[in-house]
Design a protein around this motif. Sequence first.
Motif, PDB file in Angstrom:
ATOM      1  N   LEU A 215      55.468  67.059  11.986  1.00 51.23           N
ATOM      2  CA  LEU A 215      55.301  68.137  11.016  1.00 51.23           C
ATOM      3  C   LEU A 215      53.840  68.550  10.891  1.00 51.23           C
ATOM      4  O   LEU A 215      53.533  69.748  10.795  1.00 51.23           O
ATOM      5  CB  LEU A 215      55.867  67.712   9.660  1.00 51.23           C
ATOM      6  N   HIS A 216      52.943  67.599  10.905  1.00 49.33           N
ATOM      7  CA  HIS A 216      51.520  67.944  10.860  1.00 49.33           C
ATOM      8  C   HIS A 216      51.110  68.703  12.124  1.00 49.33           C
ATOM      9  O   HIS A 216      50.317  69.648  12.053  1.00 49.33           O
ATOM     10  CB  HIS A 216      50.678  66.672  10.712  1.00 49.33           C
ATOM     11  N   SER A 217      51.624  68.294  13.272  1.00 46.23           N
ATOM     12  CA  SER A 217      51.278  68.968  14.529  1.00 46.23           C
ATOM     13  C   SER A 217      51.793  70.396  14.538  1.00 46.23           C
ATOM     14  O   SER A 217      51.119  71.318  15.029  1.00 46.23           O
ATOM     15  CB  SER A 217      51.840  68.186  15.723  1.00 46.23           C
ATOM     16  N   THR A 218      52.981  70.601  13.995  1.00 44.47           N
ATOM     17  CA  THR A 218      53.535  71.952  13.912  1.00 44.47           C
ATOM     18  C   THR A 218      52.681  72.830  12.996  1.00 44.47           C
ATOM     19  O   THR A 218      52.392  73.988  13.313  1.00 44.47           O
ATOM     20  CB  THR A 218      54.982  71.893  13.401  1.00 44.47           C
ATOM     21  N   ALA A 219      52.260  72.265  11.865  1.00 44.13           N
ATOM     22  CA  ALA A 219      51.381  73.011  10.965  1.00 44.13           C
ATOM     23  C   ALA A 219      50.056  73.328  11.648  1.00 44.13           C
ATOM     24  O   ALA A 219      49.501  74.427  11.483  1.00 44.13           O
ATOM     25  CB  ALA A 219      51.145  72.203   9.688  1.00 44.13           C
ATOM     26  N   ASN A 220      49.542  72.388  12.437  1.00 42.52           N
ATOM     27  CA  ASN A 220      48.301  72.625  13.174  1.00 42.52           C
ATOM     28  C   ASN A 220      48.489  73.762  14.178  1.00 42.52           C
ATOM     29  O   ASN A 220      47.613  74.627  14.326  1.00 42.52           O
ATOM     30  CB  ASN A 220      47.878  71.348  13.900  1.00 42.52           C
ATOM     31  N   PHE A 221      49.628  73.771  14.867  1.00 43.65           N
ATOM     32  CA  PHE A 221      49.911  74.858  15.815  1.00 43.65           C
ATOM     33  C   PHE A 221      49.880  76.209  15.106  1.00 43.65           C
ATOM     34  O   PHE A 221      49.235  77.160  15.568  1.00 43.65           O
ATOM     35  CB  PHE A 221      51.266  74.643  16.482  1.00 43.65           C
ATOM     36  N   MET A 222      50.590  76.303  13.995  1.00 40.78           N
ATOM     37  CA  MET A 222      50.666  77.578  13.280  1.00 40.78           C
ATOM     38  C   MET A 222      49.292  77.991  12.753  1.00 40.78           C
ATOM     39  O   MET A 222      48.928  79.168  12.785  1.00 40.78           O
ATOM     40  CB  MET A 222      51.676  77.469  12.140  1.00 40.78           C
ATOM     41  N   ASN A 223      48.526  77.021  12.279  1.00 39.76           N
ATOM     42  CA  ASN A 223      47.179  77.297  11.805  1.00 39.76           C
ATOM     43  C   ASN A 223      46.313  77.874  12.920  1.00 39.76           C
ATOM     44  O   ASN A 223      45.638  78.889  12.754  1.00 39.76           O
ATOM     45  CB  ASN A 223      46.565  76.020  11.236  1.00 39.76           C
ATOM     46  N   LYS A 224      46.355  77.228  14.087  1.00 42.64           N
ATOM     47  CA  LYS A 224      45.552  77.684  15.220  1.00 42.64           C
ATOM     48  C   LYS A 224      46.047  79.037  15.750  1.00 42.64           C
ATOM     49  O   LYS A 224      45.301  79.774  16.393  1.00 42.64           O
ATOM     50  CB  LYS A 224      45.591  76.647  16.341  1.00 42.64           C
ATOM     51  N   ALA A 225      47.312  79.354  15.490  1.00 43.79           N
ATOM     52  CA  ALA A 225      47.882  80.635  15.939  1.00 43.79           C
ATOM     53  C   ALA A 225      47.525  81.782  15.006  1.00 43.79           C
ATOM     54  O   ALA A 225      47.961  82.915  15.227  1.00 43.79           O
ATOM     55  CB  ALA A 225      49.400  80.525  16.075  1.00 43.79           C
ATOM     56  N   GLY A 226      46.742  81.492  13.953  1.00 43.48           N
ATOM     57  CA  GLY A 226      46.273  82.563  13.079  1.00 43.48           C
ATOM     58  C   GLY A 226      46.980  82.680  11.750  1.00 43.48           C
ATOM     59  O   GLY A 226      46.897  83.724  11.094  1.00 43.48           O
ATOM     60  N   TRP A 227      47.668  81.607  11.327  1.00 41.66           N
ATOM     61  CA  TRP A 227      48.395  81.661  10.061  1.00 41.66           C
ATOM     62  C   TRP A 227      47.451  81.982   8.908  1.00 41.66           C
ATOM     63  O   TRP A 227      46.368  81.412   8.795  1.00 41.66           O
ATOM     64  CB  TRP A 227      49.081  80.325   9.808  1.00 41.66           C
ATOM     65  N   VAL A 228      47.873  82.892   8.027  1.00 47.57           N
ATOM     66  CA  VAL A 228      47.093  83.277   6.854  1.00 47.57           C
ATOM     67  C   VAL A 228      47.707  82.602   5.633  1.00 47.57           C
ATOM     68  O   VAL A 228      48.832  82.920   5.232  1.00 47.57           O
ATOM     69  CB  VAL A 228      47.087  84.800   6.667  1.00 47.57           C
ATOM     70  N   THR A 229      46.991  81.662   5.060  1.00 49.12           N
ATOM     71  CA  THR A 229      47.503  80.897   3.927  1.00 49.12           C
ATOM     72  C   THR A 229      47.828  81.811   2.749  1.00 49.12           C
ATOM     73  O   THR A 229      47.023  82.668   2.358  1.00 49.12           O
ATOM     74  CB  THR A 229      46.468  79.845   3.479  1.00 49.12           C
ATOM     75  N   GLY A 230      49.017  81.636   2.215  1.00 46.42           N
ATOM     76  CA  GLY A 230      49.428  82.381   1.039  1.00 46.42           C
ATOM     77  C   GLY A 230      49.971  83.767   1.306  1.00 46.42           C
ATOM     78  O   GLY A 230      50.420  84.450   0.379  1.00 46.42           O
ATOM     79  N   ALA A 231      49.948  84.194   2.563  1.00 45.99           N
ATOM     80  CA  ALA A 231      50.435  85.540   2.901  1.00 45.99           C
ATOM     81  C   ALA A 231      51.891  85.482   3.360  1.00 45.99           C
ATOM     82  O   ALA A 231      52.386  84.436   3.780  1.00 45.99           O
ATOM     83  CB  ALA A 231      49.563  86.171   3.986  1.00 45.99           C
ATOM     84  N   THR A 232      52.571  86.608   3.296  1.00 43.41           N
ATOM     85  CA  THR A 232      53.958  86.678   3.740  1.00 43.41           C
ATOM     86  C   THR A 232      54.038  86.919   5.241  1.00 43.41           C
ATOM     87  O   THR A 232      53.103  87.441   5.852  1.00 43.41           O
ATOM     88  CB  THR A 232      54.702  87.816   3.009  1.00 43.41           C
ATOM     89  N   TRP A 233      55.156  86.532   5.836  1.00 41.89           N
ATOM     90  CA  TRP A 233      55.415  86.887   7.233  1.00 41.89           C
ATOM     91  C   TRP A 233      55.864  88.339   7.332  1.00 41.89           C
ATOM     92  O   TRP A 233      55.683  89.009   8.342  1.00 41.89           O
ATOM     93  CB  TRP A 233      56.492  85.984   7.839  1.00 41.89           C
ATOM     94  N   GLY A 234      56.519  88.802   6.241  1.00 37.59           N
ATOM     95  CA  GLY A 234      57.086  90.138   6.220  1.00 37.59           C
ATOM     96  C   GLY A 234      58.281  90.192   5.289  1.00 37.59           C
ATOM     97  O   GLY A 234      58.521  89.270   4.504  1.00 37.59           O
ATOM     98  N   TYR A 235      59.054  91.248   5.388  1.00 36.86           N
ATOM     99  CA  TYR A 235      60.235  91.401   4.539  1.00 36.86           C
ATOM    100  C   TYR A 235      61.098  92.541   5.082  1.00 36.86           C
ATOM    101  O   TYR A 235      60.655  93.370   5.878  1.00 36.86           O
ATOM    102  CB  TYR A 235      59.856  91.677   3.082  1.00 36.86           C
ATOM    103  N   GLU A 236      62.342  92.571   4.622  1.00 32.52           N
ATOM    104  CA  GLU A 236      63.278  93.606   5.055  1.00 32.52           C
ATOM    105  C   GLU A 236      62.970  94.922   4.346  1.00 32.52           C
ATOM    106  O   GLU A 236      62.579  94.928   3.162  1.00 32.52           O
ATOM    107  CB  GLU A 236      64.716  93.168   4.778  1.00 32.52           C
TER     108      GLU A 236
END
Length: 398
Positions: A215-236
Amino acid sequence: MRAFRLAFHLALPLFLFASPASAQSGFQSCLAGLRSAAAAKGVSGATFDRAMAGVEPDMKVIEAMNNQPEFKTPIWDYLGTLVDDEKVAEGRNMLRQYASVFAAAERRFGVDRHTIAAVWGVESDFGKARGKWPLVQSLATGACLAPRRNAFFKGELIATLQIIERGDVRPDRLFGSWAGAFGHTQFIPSTYMRLGVDGDGDGRRDLVDSIPDALHSTANFMNKAGWVTGATWGYEVRVPDGYRGPTGRNPKRPLSHWAAQGIVKYDGSSLNGTGNAGLLMPAGRNGPAFLVFKNYDAAYSYNGADSYALAISLLSDRLRGRPGVQGQWPTDDLPLSREQRRELQRLLIARGYNVGEPDGAVGSLTRAAIKEIEAKIGMPQTGRPGEKVLRALKSGRV
């Protein structure tokens, strides 16, 4: 991670006309050559020899490369099994069971627990479906007997040997997909080497037997991929019938641009969010639409497909307690959940069809049986597990 959609890009090998003896001789010669390449990457001769002891080519790997399924899964079917009520219930249970692990990963990498759990659920069904191919054998087969993609397989094989050299994972625990993805969240070995982290504090990075590490490694992947903390992915969103502009996660435009096109949130409220967004219409202009932001791109980078990124994003929303897709998919034959697929398989078995275990995984045997049922009820023979076939079976019409 499914090897970044490797299955869709592999070229067909040409060596298959060689005799078995010739292929075996070439395989052993190839392994001998790989020993020095591995040594240059820090893999000791002893580690290489132990890992390769008794390894022979597995021709099923080559068959898997050459025989990708022709069946194309509609987006609504893909989401129907990956974002169903059963998956949501399982995910919420995992969030409770590993609450402290998710909280620590959130603090460390800034990626929310619902997204981390969604990746885990989509990639391996929370650890229940991690693949059964021995990595060393599969990757060695690809490295030595698939000449048009041997560079990829050689690199992943050496990365696997580096993992063994480091003592992160025991060789007898290294099983995954034929293309090398393994562990709870299905990293390929080279990604494991780059982005795997220790989540439980034991000094090793074990994505196979340590859920905190995974789980930590997955979070690290997403972080390195440009994840913006507190932001949404999107919505319908709702898109006016006359819209004829661009679609797709790119190009991204300011929200003011989309608002000027008459686009609103699905509930009719005004658009909001951080940064520019793309307009995603995964089933075309007659299906549901979504505005997607930078965090959607982070999910996309995990596997390089909109269907995958949308599954991650929608499952994370469901785990937060938000609704799923509200718009109508452009089909009159609704998708089946995993439990409905199991029910369909049980009904087929009761009618004498051999479809294997009723596990909800629809393979070639189930598709062949569905085609027969479709023919009997006057439908085109697609092999698709949809609501119409299930209704026909439940009603006793066939």
